[in-house]
Design a protein around this motif. Structure first.
Motif, PDB file in Angstrom:
ATOM      1  N   LEU A 115      14.343 119.975  93.063  1.00 12.50           N
ATOM      2  CA  LEU A 115      13.052 120.598  92.789  1.00 12.50           C
ATOM      3  C   LEU A 115      12.250 119.806  91.764  1.00 12.50           C
ATOM      4  O   LEU A 115      11.024 119.703  91.859  1.00 12.50           O
ATOM      5  CB  LEU A 115      13.265 122.034  92.307  1.00 12.50           C
ATOM      6  N   ILE A 116      12.929 119.242  90.772  1.00  5.95           N
ATOM      7  CA  ILE A 116      12.230 118.382  89.806  1.00  5.95           C
ATOM      8  C   ILE A 116      11.632 117.177  90.513  1.00  5.95           C
ATOM      9  O   ILE A 116      10.461 116.822  90.316  1.00  5.95           O
ATOM     10  CB  ILE A 116      13.189 117.930  88.691  1.00  5.95           C
ATOM     11  N   LEU A 117      12.444 116.525  91.344  1.00  6.29           N
ATOM     12  CA  LEU A 117      11.989 115.326  92.047  1.00  6.29           C
ATOM     13  C   LEU A 117      10.870 115.648  93.043  1.00  6.29           C
ATOM     14  O   LEU A 117       9.959 114.844  93.250  1.00  6.29           O
ATOM     15  CB  LEU A 117      13.161 114.675  92.789  1.00  6.29           C
ATOM     16  N   ALA A 118      10.953 116.831  93.672  1.00  4.68           N
ATOM     17  CA  ALA A 118       9.990 117.162  94.719  1.00  4.68           C
ATOM     18  C   ALA A 118       8.634 117.562  94.169  1.00  4.68           C
ATOM     19  O   ALA A 118       7.588 117.116  94.675  1.00  4.68           O
ATOM     20  CB  ALA A 118      10.552 118.290  95.592  1.00  4.68           C
ATOM     21  N   TRP A 119       8.613 118.381  93.127  1.00  7.97           N
ATOM     22  CA  TRP A 119       7.358 118.994  92.718  1.00  7.97           C
ATOM     23  C   TRP A 119       6.729 118.366  91.476  1.00  7.97           C
ATOM     24  O   TRP A 119       5.604 118.719  91.124  1.00  7.97           O
ATOM     25  CB  TRP A 119       7.564 120.484  92.485  1.00  7.97           C
ATOM     26  N   ASN A 120       7.430 117.460  90.818  1.00 12.31           N
ATOM     27  CA  ASN A 120       6.831 116.759  89.671  1.00 12.31           C
ATOM     28  C   ASN A 120       6.136 115.497  90.158  1.00 12.31           C
ATOM     29  O   ASN A 120       6.466 114.383  89.761  1.00 12.31           O
ATOM     30  CB  ASN A 120       7.914 116.428  88.642  1.00 12.31           C
ATOM     31  N   VAL A 154      -1.511 121.473  94.218  1.00  8.64           N
ATOM     32  CA  VAL A 154      -0.999 122.612  93.459  1.00  8.64           C
ATOM     33  C   VAL A 154       0.515 122.482  93.418  1.00  8.64           C
ATOM     34  O   VAL A 154       1.141 122.171  94.434  1.00  8.64           O
ATOM     35  CB  VAL A 154      -1.389 123.963  94.106  1.00  8.64           C
ATOM     36  N   THR A 155       1.102 122.704  92.255  1.00 10.98           N
ATOM     37  CA  THR A 155       2.555 122.554  92.131  1.00 10.98           C
ATOM     38  C   THR A 155       3.133 123.672  91.283  1.00 10.98           C
ATOM     39  O   THR A 155       2.510 124.102  90.297  1.00 10.98           O
ATOM     40  CB  THR A 155       2.915 121.194  91.493  1.00 10.98           C
ATOM     41  N   PRO A 156       4.310 124.186  91.655  1.00 10.55           N
ATOM     42  CA  PRO A 156       4.960 125.212  90.834  1.00 10.55           C
ATOM     43  C   PRO A 156       5.696 124.625  89.641  1.00 10.55           C
ATOM     44  O   PRO A 156       6.228 125.389  88.820  1.00 10.55           O
ATOM     45  CB  PRO A 156       5.944 125.860  91.815  1.00 10.55           C
ATOM     46  N   TYR A 157       5.736 123.290  89.538  1.00  7.29           N
ATOM     47  CA  TYR A 157       6.491 122.659  88.450  1.00  7.29           C
ATOM     48  C   TYR A 157       5.919 123.073  87.094  1.00  7.29           C
ATOM     49  O   TYR A 157       4.712 123.181  86.911  1.00  7.29           O
ATOM     50  CB  TYR A 157       6.436 121.133  88.596  1.00  7.29           C
ATOM     51  N   ASN A 158       6.822 123.312  86.159  1.00  6.75           N
ATOM     52  CA  ASN A 158       6.475 123.737  84.802  1.00  6.75           C
ATOM     53  C   ASN A 158       5.850 125.143  84.765  1.00  6.75           C
ATOM     54  O   ASN A 158       5.110 125.476  83.847  1.00  6.75           O
ATOM     55  CB  ASN A 158       5.533 122.733  84.128  1.00  6.75           C
ATOM     56  N   THR A 159       6.168 125.947  85.785  1.00  3.75           N
ATOM     57  CA  THR A 159       5.788 127.358  85.798  1.00  3.75           C
ATOM     58  C   THR A 159       7.028 128.168  86.192  1.00  3.75           C
ATOM     59  O   THR A 159       8.048 127.619  86.623  1.00  3.75           O
ATOM     60  CB  THR A 159       4.660 127.650  86.803  1.00  3.75           C
ATOM     61  N   TRP A 160       6.921 129.491  86.097  1.00  4.29           N
ATOM     62  CA  TRP A 160       8.037 130.338  86.521  1.00  4.29           C
ATOM     63  C   TRP A 160       8.283 130.225  88.020  1.00  4.29           C
ATOM     64  O   TRP A 160       9.367 130.559  88.509  1.00  4.29           O
ATOM     65  CB  TRP A 160       7.773 131.796  86.143  1.00  4.29           C
ATOM     66  N   GLY A 161       7.290 129.726  88.777  1.00  2.00           N
ATOM     67  CA  GLY A 161       7.447 129.576  90.219  1.00  2.00           C
ATOM     68  C   GLY A 161       8.557 128.628  90.607  1.00  2.00           C
ATOM     69  O   GLY A 161       9.204 128.811  91.655  1.00  2.00           O
ATOM     70  N   ILE A 162       8.808 127.605  89.777  1.00  6.44           N
ATOM     71  CA  ILE A 162       9.876 126.654  90.097  1.00  6.44           C
ATOM     72  C   ILE A 162      11.242 127.330  90.000  1.00  6.44           C
ATOM     73  O   ILE A 162      12.164 127.029  90.761  1.00  6.44           O
ATOM     74  CB  ILE A 162       9.796 125.420  89.163  1.00  6.44           C
ATOM     75  N   LEU A 163      11.390 128.283  89.073  1.00  7.11           N
ATOM     76  CA  LEU A 163      12.634 129.044  88.985  1.00  7.11           C
ATOM     77  C   LEU A 163      12.813 129.936  90.212  1.00  7.11           C
ATOM     78  O   LEU A 163      13.927 130.070  90.739  1.00  7.11           O
ATOM     79  CB  LEU A 163      12.640 129.902  87.715  1.00  7.11           C
ATOM     80  N   LEU A 164      11.714 130.525  90.676  1.00  5.35           N
ATOM     81  CA  LEU A 164      11.789 131.368  91.859  1.00  5.35           C
ATOM     82  C   LEU A 164      12.230 130.565  93.081  1.00  5.35           C
ATOM     83  O   LEU A 164      13.075 131.018  93.873  1.00  5.35           O
ATOM     84  CB  LEU A 164      10.425 132.017  92.103  1.00  5.35           C
TER      85      LEU A 164
END
Length: 551
Positions: free
Chosen positions: A406-411, A417-427
């Motif tokens: 997920l780090i590699l994909a969304w950073n 729009v990206t969920p990285y660095n939000t609670w969305g990445i945990l979801l």
């Protein structure tokens, strides 16, 4: 859009985002080390660099030692207890089952921290038994294996007990009549009947142990013992961050897990032992007779070590004013629990965040798993094999690998729009990891129902959505709810992806507990752990009861 294509399209998109995207970026980052700069040069060089590092062999060897050690020790505990539970009339059998369910449901990192407080120098055990010194053992490879075994052995216990209870002892009794001794009949008849369940559970124990981060992170970091999971975390936490190295180690860990699953499938396919007598097995358990007291003593000893000690250590810390005050009535306090509900503190926010994320995870994973199971089992659409594979793939993915993916994909800068660095990445992480729960539960329920009801509804003019909502959903709802409660309970205390992905200012229960220990606020951490464990155990036992009623 064609109405018939809407539900498959939504399901495919969900599986793409939850599973395919993070896994693909782990593979791409491992192959192309400069992927973060959109440079595709020097492919596969990260593999040669990582594989030639001096510590690489030690990481793999330690991980294998831990996995094999936990599997062996789990067999030494789980097989005898499971055989006694399955073949004999054990007093309080249901109570023992509930007690041995507790270690498996107890979050491993909380168990490790509880054992640290109990066995370290001047810990609770040494306060009660001053002559017993177990600090050196705890912070060693055998100690780490022992702690992980006490969490994982119930996998073997439940598999063996259910298998032997189902096969019964009738065939062994026939062998006894024809001159075989008790031990010979057990080894030649009863044990082979349970071999598939034993092999499956032992390989599952191996896989669970090599994927674990909490125990190696808590105990291994203090004793210098590194596994692949802690090695991956170090490459992401220490500067300079080594994304290609973390991706390569992630693939090595996935390969080990997939090899374990492949061996499991091969063993089950080649060693399927069946009774061909055509008669139902005698499942009446035998009386223990004169062995009742020794067997109860054995079960009590295991329950004392695996269940009572870590729970007592956790609660003693939560109710102690200071660790230095020791086990004394004068040291009892409720201030750690009171601090959890301080509106100005972080604990209430962490608990609220975990409960919100766990609720959303249960809903999303439940809906996606239900749709995926329906498309595969009932509709059998084109591409069903791919949907089935993607929905079950996270079962072979360690949590730390999902976090890396997920780090590699969304950073990435190219995402609008990206969920990285939000609670969305945990979801996303929780949904990916826990998707197999509803898929397995609902698939089993749909297979029992069959496809006749769906076909009959369609013949009488019902649309696919109407059939799904009005006929199939009510029938599989108990299984779906049970799986969603399991998802909620596990998501509310997930550690490794939370540590990797939590953005600044966002804390979950697991992150709060971990950081309280790092900061020295052990009492606050264990108070939060007690609340989390009580919540998780209550929900998982409710799910267990619900699934048992459905069965």
């Amino acid at each position: 859009m064609n109405k018939n294509a809407f539900l498959p399209g939504v399901t495919g998109l969900a599986l793409l985002l939850l599973v395919a995207v993070p896994v693909s970026f782990v593979v791409l980052q491992a192959i192309f080390p400069h992927l973060d700069t959109s440079n595709y040069s020097a492919p596969f060089t990260a593999f040669s660099r990582v594989f030639t590092e001096p510590q690489m062999l030690a990481l793999v060897a330690t991980t294998l030692k831990v996995g094999l050690g936990v599997a062996l020790c789990s067999a030494l505990i789980g097989v005898p207890l499971g055989a006694l539970r399955g073949l004999f009339r054990l007093p309080g059998a249901a109570l023992w089952d509930v007690l041995f369910l507790v270690p498996f449901l107890l979050p491993p990192y909380i168990a490790a921290l509880s054992w640290m407080l109990a066995l370290q120098t001047n810990g609770y055990v040494q306060q009660l038994l001053p002559w017993l010194h177990l600090n050196a053992f705890l912070f060693s490879l055998p100690g780490m294996i022992a702690v992980m075994t006490l969490n994982i052995f119930p996998v073997v216990y439940f598999a063996v007990s259910r298998s032997m209870a189902a096969s019964g002892s009738r065939l062994a009794d026939v062998a006894r009549i024809h001159g075989a001794g008790a031990v010979q009949a057990f080894i030649r008849i009863t044990l082979p009947m349970a071999l598939p369940a034993m092999a499956s559970s032992l390989l599952l124990a191996f896989t669970l142990s090599i994927e674990e981060y909490g125990v190696p992170g808590a105990l291994g970091s203090r004793s210098g013992i590194l596994m692949l999971t802690t090695g991956i975390e170090q490459r992401l936490a220490d500067w300079p961050i080594d994304l290609p190295g973390a991706a390569v180690l992630s693939l090595v860990l996935v390969a080990m897990a997939l090899c374990a699953y492949s061996v499991q499938r091969a063993v089950l396919a080649g060693k399927n032992v069946e009774s061909l007598t055509g008669k139902p097995a005698d499942v009446t358990p035998k009386p223990l007779s004169g062995w009742t007291f020794p067997v109860l003593a054995l079960f009590s000893l295991v329950a004392l070590i695996a269940v009572a000690l870590p729970l007592a250590s956790m609660l003693a810390t939560a109710f102690s004013g200071t660790l230095s005050g020791g086990l004394a009535f004068s040291n009892l306090t409720l201030r750690h629990f009171a601090a959890l509900f301080d509106v100005h503190g972080d604990a209430l926010s962490a608990l609220s965040t975990s409960l919100s994320l766990a609720s959303a995870t249960a809903l999303i994973a439940g809906a996606t798993g239900f749709l995926a199971s329906w498309l595969v089992v009932v509709r059998k659409i084109r591409g069903a094999a791919m949907i089935d594979g993607l929905s079950l793939l996270p079962a072979a993915l360690p949590g730390i690998v999902v976090g890396v993916g997920l780090i590699l994909a969304w950073n990435r800068s190219f995402w609008p729009v990206t969920p990285y660095n939000t609670w969305g990445i945990l979801l996303l992480a929780y949904c990916c990891l826990l998707l197999p729960y509803p898929v397995r539960y609902v698939s089993a329920a749909l297979k029992q129902i069959g496809g006749n009801l769906d076909a009959a509804a369609r013949v009488h003019g019902a649309s696919a959505a109407q059939t799904l909502r009005l006929i199939l959903l009510p029938l599989v709802l108990p299984s779906l709810l049970a799986s969603m409660m399991m998802v909620f309970a596990v998501a509310s205390r997930e550690l490794v992806t939370s540590l990797l992905l939590s953005p600044a200012g966002v804390q979950t229960v697991s992150v709060f507990v971990w950081r309280q220990f790092e900061q020295g606020s052990v009492g606050d951490g264990m108070a939060m752990a007690s609340v989390a464990v009580l919540l998780s155990l209550t929900l998982m036992l409710a799910a267990f009861r619900l699934s048992q009623r459905q069965a």
